[in-house]
Design a protein around this motif. Structure first.
Motif, PDB file in Angstrom:
ATOM      1  N   SER A 148      -4.223  -5.201   4.631  1.00  0.00           N
ATOM      2  CA  SER A 148      -5.527  -5.762   4.278  1.00  0.00           C
ATOM      3  C   SER A 148      -6.455  -5.739   5.489  1.00  0.00           C
ATOM      4  N   ASN A 149      -7.637  -5.154   5.296  1.00  0.00           N
ATOM      5  CA  ASN A 149      -8.583  -5.042   6.410  1.00  0.00           C
ATOM      6  C   ASN A 149     -10.037  -5.132   5.958  1.00  0.00           C
ATOM      7  N   ALA A 150     -10.257  -5.676   4.785  1.00  0.00           N
ATOM      8  CA  ALA A 150     -11.600  -5.880   4.232  1.00  0.00           C
ATOM      9  C   ALA A 150     -12.327  -4.585   3.871  1.00  0.00           C
ATOM     10  N   TYR A 196       0.836  -1.198   0.000  1.00  0.00           N
ATOM     11  CA  TYR A 196       0.000   0.000   0.000  1.00  0.00           C
ATOM     12  C   TYR A 196       0.877   1.257   0.000  1.00  0.00           C
ATOM     13  N   ILE A 197       0.333   2.342  -0.534  1.00  0.00           N
ATOM     14  CA  ILE A 197       0.943   3.658  -0.366  1.00  0.00           C
ATOM     15  C   ILE A 197      -0.106   4.568   0.267  1.00  0.00           C
ATOM     16  N   GLU A 239      -7.026  -0.596  -5.945  1.00  0.00           N
ATOM     17  CA  GLU A 239      -7.906  -0.645  -4.782  1.00  0.00           C
ATOM     18  C   GLU A 239      -7.562   0.471  -3.802  1.00  0.00           C
ATOM     19  N   ALA A 240      -8.610   1.076  -3.243  1.00  0.00           N
ATOM     20  CA  ALA A 240      -8.465   2.064  -2.173  1.00  0.00           C
ATOM     21  C   ALA A 240      -8.839   1.384  -0.871  1.00  0.00           C
ATOM     22  N   SER A 241      -8.219   1.829   0.241  1.00  0.00           N
ATOM     23  CA  SER A 241      -8.467   1.222   1.542  1.00  0.00           C
ATOM     24  C   SER A 241      -8.360   2.277   2.638  1.00  0.00           C
ATOM     25  N   THR A 242      -8.858   1.918   3.809  1.00  0.00           N
ATOM     26  CA  THR A 242      -8.762   2.804   4.968  1.00  0.00           C
ATOM     27  C   THR A 242      -7.520   2.527   5.802  1.00  0.00           C
ATOM     28  N   PHE A 300      -5.366   5.108   1.356  1.00  0.00           N
ATOM     29  CA  PHE A 300      -4.344   4.151   0.943  1.00  0.00           C
ATOM     30  C   PHE A 300      -4.714   3.534  -0.405  1.00  0.00           C
ATOM     31  N   LEU A 301      -3.702   3.299  -1.221  1.00  0.00           N
ATOM     32  CA  LEU A 301      -3.879   2.692  -2.536  1.00  0.00           C
ATOM     33  C   LEU A 301      -2.961   1.494  -2.683  1.00  0.00           C
ATOM     34  N   ARG A 302      -3.397   0.536  -3.497  1.00  0.00           N
ATOM     35  CA  ARG A 302      -2.530  -0.556  -3.923  1.00  0.00           C
ATOM     36  C   ARG A 302      -2.998  -1.017  -5.294  1.00  0.00           C
ATOM     37  N   GLY A 303      -2.097  -1.663  -5.996  1.00  0.00           N
ATOM     38  CA  GLY A 303      -2.435  -2.264  -7.275  1.00  0.00           C
ATOM     39  C   GLY A 303      -2.565  -3.766  -7.103  1.00  0.00           C
ATOM     40  N   VAL A 304      -3.353  -4.382  -7.960  1.00  0.00           N
ATOM     41  CA  VAL A 304      -3.510  -5.831  -7.956  1.00  0.00           C
ATOM     42  C   VAL A 304      -3.357  -6.313  -9.394  1.00  0.00           C
ATOM     43  N   VAL A 305      -2.502  -7.315  -9.591  1.00  0.00           N
ATOM     44  CA  VAL A 305      -2.319  -7.937 -10.898  1.00  0.00           C
ATOM     45  C   VAL A 305      -2.897  -9.343 -10.799  1.00  0.00           C
TER      46      VAL A 305
END
Length: 156
Positions: free
Chosen positions: A59-61, A19-20, A52-55, A121-126
């Motif tokens: 990983s926290n669903a 994540y960033i 994907e964006a996250s709080t 927070f952002l992350r990429g998924v391949v």
């Protein structure tokens, strides 16, 4: 520049980057997916890239796929870059015939704010399709932090 995924062969395994935290980013955030060989048992194989964006920075669903803009380069030594395109929350595919390309993804921080104040927070998924046998990939992020107000704070 911040590395998010070291160069590796993920084969047909969906793989998320680190994540960033983009809470203080201004302007678009670029996440560059650098692909080497993508090998498939048939012509339909591809690696699907989603954002994907996250709080939280783990990983926290709370992860939610978001739309983004992208450009895909031509292969090494072709000196070409595709047009800017729009990807939906389902992502964009890099097909198995597109070895040695860079997929540059651009995310507007406002897209996270639209999800809620806690999404920073952002992350990429391949996610390669099941017929892919080799997926060489690495991922880097580029973003610009900002500071409250019109000037960067000083130590004095």
């Amino acid at each position: 520049v911040q590395p998010l995924l070291a160069t590796q062969d993920i084969a047909a395994t969906a793989t998320a980057t680190s994540y960033i935290n983009v809470k203080n980013a201004v302007g678009p955030i670029e996440i560059a997916f650098q692909f080497g060989a993508i090998t498939s048992t048939d012509s339909t194989g591809e690696a699907i890239v989603t954002i994907e964006a996250s709080t939280a920075g783990s990983s926290n669903a709370t992860e939610q796929a978001i739309a983004f803009k992208y450009r895909q380069s031509g292969a090494v030594d072709t000196d070409s870059m595709g047009a800017l395109g729009d990807a939906t929350t389902t992502g964009i595919g890099v097909v198995s015939t597109d070895d040695n390309v860079i997929l540059s993804v651009f995310i507007n921080p406002d897209a996270l704010a639209a999800l809620g104040a806690d999404f920073s927070f952002l992350r990429g998924v391949v996610s390669p399709t099941t017929d892919v046998t080799v997926t060489l990939v690495s991922v880097q992020a580029r973003y610009v932090p900002s500071y409250a107000g019109n000037a960067i704070p000083t130590a004095t």
